[in-house]
Design a protein around this motif. Structure first.
Motif, mmCIF file in Angstrom:
data_model
loop_
_atom_site.group_PDB
_atom_site.id
_atom_site.type_symbol
_atom_site.label_atom_id
_atom_site.label_comp_id
_atom_site.label_asym_id
_atom_site.label_seq_id
_atom_site.Cartn_x
_atom_site.Cartn_y
_atom_site.Cartn_z
ATOM 1 N N ALA A 74 34.297 22.185 17.642
ATOM 2 C CA ALA A 74 34.638 20.783 17.866
ATOM 3 C C ALA A 74 33.445 20.002 18.411
ATOM 4 N N ARG A 75 32.640 20.664 19.218
ATOM 5 C CA ARG A 75 31.513 19.967 19.847
ATOM 6 C C ARG A 75 30.260 19.962 18.980
ATOM 7 N N LEU A 76 29.958 21.105 18.349
ATOM 8 C CA LEU A 76 28.691 21.246 17.626
ATOM 9 C C LEU A 76 28.848 21.192 16.110
ATOM 10 N N GLY A 77 30.065 21.286 15.636
ATOM 11 C CA GLY A 77 30.294 21.337 14.205
ATOM 12 C C GLY A 77 30.699 22.732 13.775
ATOM 13 N N ALA A 78 31.157 22.854 12.554
ATOM 14 C CA ALA A 78 31.642 24.138 12.044
ATOM 15 C C ALA A 78 30.607 25.237 12.245
ATOM 16 N N ILE A 79 31.085 26.428 12.568
ATOM 17 C CA ILE A 79 30.196 27.575 12.805
ATOM 18 C C ILE A 79 29.689 28.099 11.467
ATOM 19 N N ASP A 80 28.387 28.030 11.256
ATOM 20 C CA ASP A 80 27.771 28.536 10.029
ATOM 21 C C ASP A 80 27.423 30.013 10.134
ATOM 22 N N VAL A 81 27.054 30.456 11.345
ATOM 23 C CA VAL A 81 26.712 31.858 11.585
ATOM 24 C C VAL A 81 27.425 32.328 12.844
ATOM 25 N N LEU A 82 28.136 33.440 12.747
ATOM 26 C CA LEU A 82 28.713 34.105 13.909
ATOM 27 C C LEU A 82 27.896 35.355 14.172
ATOM 28 N N LEU A 122 36.295 32.321 10.229
ATOM 29 C CA LEU A 122 36.265 32.622 8.798
ATOM 30 C C LEU A 122 36.978 31.587 7.919
ATOM 31 N N PRO A 123 38.138 31.069 8.316
ATOM 32 C CA PRO A 123 38.792 30.103 7.421
ATOM 33 C C PRO A 123 37.893 28.923 7.047
ATOM 34 N N ALA A 124 37.162 28.375 7.999
ATOM 35 C CA ALA A 124 36.275 27.246 7.700
ATOM 36 C C ALA A 124 35.130 27.678 6.787
ATOM 37 N N MET A 125 34.636 28.902 6.974
ATOM 38 C CA MET A 125 33.577 29.411 6.107
ATOM 39 C C MET A 125 34.073 29.545 4.671
ATOM 40 N N LEU A 126 35.276 30.088 4.525
ATOM 41 C CA LEU A 126 35.834 30.252 3.187
ATOM 42 C C LEU A 126 36.086 28.894 2.528
ATOM 43 N N GLU A 127 36.525 27.932 3.306
ATOM 44 C CA GLU A 127 36.752 26.598 2.760
ATOM 45 C C GLU A 127 35.439 25.964 2.302
ATOM 46 N N ALA A 128 34.365 26.216 3.081
ATOM 47 C CA ALA A 128 33.057 25.664 2.734
ATOM 48 C C ALA A 128 32.361 26.450 1.637
ATOM 49 N N GLY A 129 32.796 27.696 1.449
ATOM 50 C CA GLY A 129 32.154 28.553 0.462
ATOM 51 C C GLY A 129 30.812 29.077 0.915
ATOM 52 N N SER A 130 30.602 29.132 2.240
ATOM 53 C CA SER A 130 29.344 29.651 2.781
ATOM 54 C C SER A 130 29.548 30.069 4.222
ATOM 55 N N GLY A 131 28.714 30.984 4.689
ATOM 56 C CA GLY A 131 28.788 31.434 6.071
ATOM 57 C C GLY A 131 28.197 32.823 6.217
ATOM 58 N N ASP A 171 31.541 37.358 -2.968
ATOM 59 C CA ASP A 171 31.759 36.430 -4.085
ATOM 60 C C ASP A 171 32.440 35.132 -3.644
ATOM 61 N N LYS A 172 32.737 35.037 -2.342
ATOM 62 C CA LYS A 172 33.314 33.810 -1.786
ATOM 63 C C LYS A 172 32.282 33.026 -0.984
ATOM 64 N N GLY A 173 31.036 33.502 -1.006
ATOM 65 C CA GLY A 173 29.948 32.800 -0.336
ATOM 66 C C GLY A 173 29.713 33.185 1.107
ATOM 67 N N VAL A 174 30.445 34.177 1.617
ATOM 68 C CA VAL A 174 30.306 34.587 3.010
ATOM 69 C C VAL A 174 29.662 35.968 3.071
ATOM 70 N N HIS A 175 28.594 36.071 3.849
ATOM 71 C CA HIS A 175 27.863 37.333 3.978
ATOM 72 C C HIS A 175 28.202 37.999 5.304
#
Length: 221
Positions: A74-82, A122-131, A171-175
């Motif tokens: 909420a503060r920094l934006g969606a988490i791209d890397v965990l 993970l849900p936000a990563m899957l929605e974005a197709g990257s993470g 294949d969903k863009g998440v590594h």
């Protein structure tokens, strides 16, 4: 700007990962139990020109961990890397001494915390197709050490699950990948003890993030 959430952030490896990703334009969410230590890390990162914020939570407290990650997003934006690497010390337990009671804390800390953190971002990563999902284990997750039976069991379970994630999310863009550290973390160590500086180890996390070509990196002498 992309955001990395470092769960289990500390003044050694966690700080090095934060500095490395921050130097490449990431904002940093730091999560661990001790607010004062987190605030110190935030100040150190600020001196390096890196935007960071602290979100105290114990990884064994699943609702608190979920809330911390949600607040970070909420503060920094969606988490791209965990990046998940909490450390609470090593319990010396031989294989024949393993019980449900002494295994449970390791499972809670290493496995359930990782699952909780992942299911939060993970849900936000899957929605974005990257993470990217990166998890720290030890060499004992691959070849167990007799004196660290409970830790090795929990790390091996985590490793198995992350490899499954790697195979099903690519294949969903998440590594998803693990970093198995099989040496002492530090610029110096007792004579004869294999070691590597935190800054050098952090580079393995960046390589996994940029190359996205494998489920595991073993860091050894």
């Amino acid at each position: 700007m992309p955001t990395i959430a470092i769960v289990g952030a500390g003044p050694a490896l966690g700080l090095s990962i934060a500095k490395l990703f921050g130097a490449h334009g990431f904002e940093v969410a730091l999560i661990s139990r001790n607010k004062d230590k987190l605030d110190t890390l935030v100040a150190q990162l600020a001196e390096a020109g890196i935007t960071a914020a602290a979100f105290p939570a114990d990884v064994s407290d699943r609702p608190a961990l979920t809330a911390a990650l949600e607040q970070a997003a909420a503060r920094l934006g969606a988490i791209d890397v965990l990046e998940y690497s909490p450390y609470s010390g090593l319990e010396m337990v031989s294989p024949q001494e393993v019980t449900v009671d002494n295994l449970q804390p390791e499972i809670e800390h290493l496995l359930y915390g990782a699952v909780t953190a992942t299911q939060t971002v993970l849900p936000a990563m899957l929605e974005a197709g990257s993470g990217t999902l990166l998890f720290t284990t030890g060499g004992g997750a691959i070849n167990p050490y007799p004196m660290l039976a409970t830790t090795n069991m929990a790390q091996a379970a985590l490793r198995n699950w992350v490899h499954n994630l790697h195979n099903t999310l690519a294949d969903k863009g998440v590594h998803a990948a693990t970093v198995a550290i099989n040496l002492f973390i530090g610029a110096t160590a007792p004579e004869g003890v294999p070691h590597a500086a935190p800054d050098d180890i952090a580079q393995h996390y960046w390589d996994l993030y940029t190359r996205r070509d494998r489920p595991e990196r073993l860091v050894t002498a």
